[in-house]
Design an enzyme around this catalytic site. Sequence first.
Site, PDB file in Angstrom:
ATOM      1  N   CYS A 130      -8.789  10.887   4.964  1.00 33.89           N
ATOM      2  CA  CYS A 130      -9.272   9.504   5.082  1.00 33.89           C
ATOM      3  C   CYS A 130      -8.412   8.658   6.011  1.00 33.89           C
ATOM      4  CB  CYS A 130      -9.360   8.855   3.699  1.00 33.89           C
ATOM      5  SG  CYS A 130      -7.870   9.031   2.701  1.00 33.89           S
ATOM      6  N   HIS A 237      -7.920   1.499   2.979  1.00 35.21           N
ATOM      7  CA  HIS A 237      -6.585   1.792   3.507  1.00 35.21           C
ATOM      8  C   HIS A 237      -6.270   0.899   4.707  1.00 35.21           C
ATOM      9  CE1 HIS A 237      -6.427   5.064   0.832  1.00 35.21           C
ATOM     10  NE2 HIS A 237      -6.612   6.087   1.644  1.00 35.21           N
TER      11      HIS A 237
END
Length: 336
Positions: A130, A237
């Site tokens: 990711c 994130h």
Amino acid sequence: MKQVSLAVVGATGMVGRTILKVLEERKLPIEKIYFFSSKRSAGTKITFNGEEYIVEELTEESFDRGIDIALFSAGGSISEKYAPIAASKGCVVVDNSSFWRMDPEVPLVVPEVNPGEISRHKGIIANPNCSTIQAVVALKPLEDKYRIKRIVYSTYQAVSGAGMAGYKDLEEGLKGKAPEKFPHPIAGNCLPHIDVFLPDGYTKEEKKMIDETKKILGRDDLKVTATTVRVPVFNSHSESINVEFEKPFDLEELKEVLKNAPGVIVEDDVSNNIYPLPINASGKDEVFVGRIRRDDSVESGINFWVVADNIRKGAATNTVQIAEELIKMWNEQSGE
């Protein structure tokens, strides 16, 4: 357009359920769909496009029914065993685990960056980590224009990256309860520890970012280092990325390059406090870039801030985009 038979493996997990949502939103040409999970989750009911389905237990016979594409999100050990079985039955696996990513025979794909890699698959295509995905979406147009010499990653990664257990640790930690997933409390804290530590002192997460960036950009010679940190944010994130280029650049031109890049949204107006925030990126598929500024400590360097929803673009959406590219490739090959 080709109608496909599609399976989702790990359909009941956090990423698996998001894959279903993204499949519904992007309206893939699905003729038949199947949902597989562990024995423990088998029998669960799932609603997809208004119809109810029963989740089946994943077995070695699960792919004996002409499935075209299987989206795996059930962990490395499941992918290790079942992806080759699915591929041997003529199914193309798009795998979310880390197991196949660095296999030289397996394409590692971010559709905005290296979609051409899909055509060399041998039944398995890997979905990157990711934190790597959002980074390379922003880095690729800069690599093409200025050629990158060195990258320094510092990440600020949400607890959803550790699954439901990570999410629960933050929820319960905010109530003063002890952690169960993380080695230390995450509420009110930052943990410079994602995945296991390796003998050289780096974590496996840091090593993934370093190795995957090189593979996706096709640059074995690239100098990359990383420090990855878990922060008390539920989703999305954030990354501080420092890049040194081989070529000089004009800062305004560089910003335009990013603004015109596929999948990138530039939010960079600091005079009005506008810059990417994880709370705003959550639920979206784009990669948000801001705080773009020259690094005067080197001859040709910049710093910038990159934020994306790690469950969507960092996992589910990228997986579905790969499936879309596969279908598009098949349609072009058949002249449809």
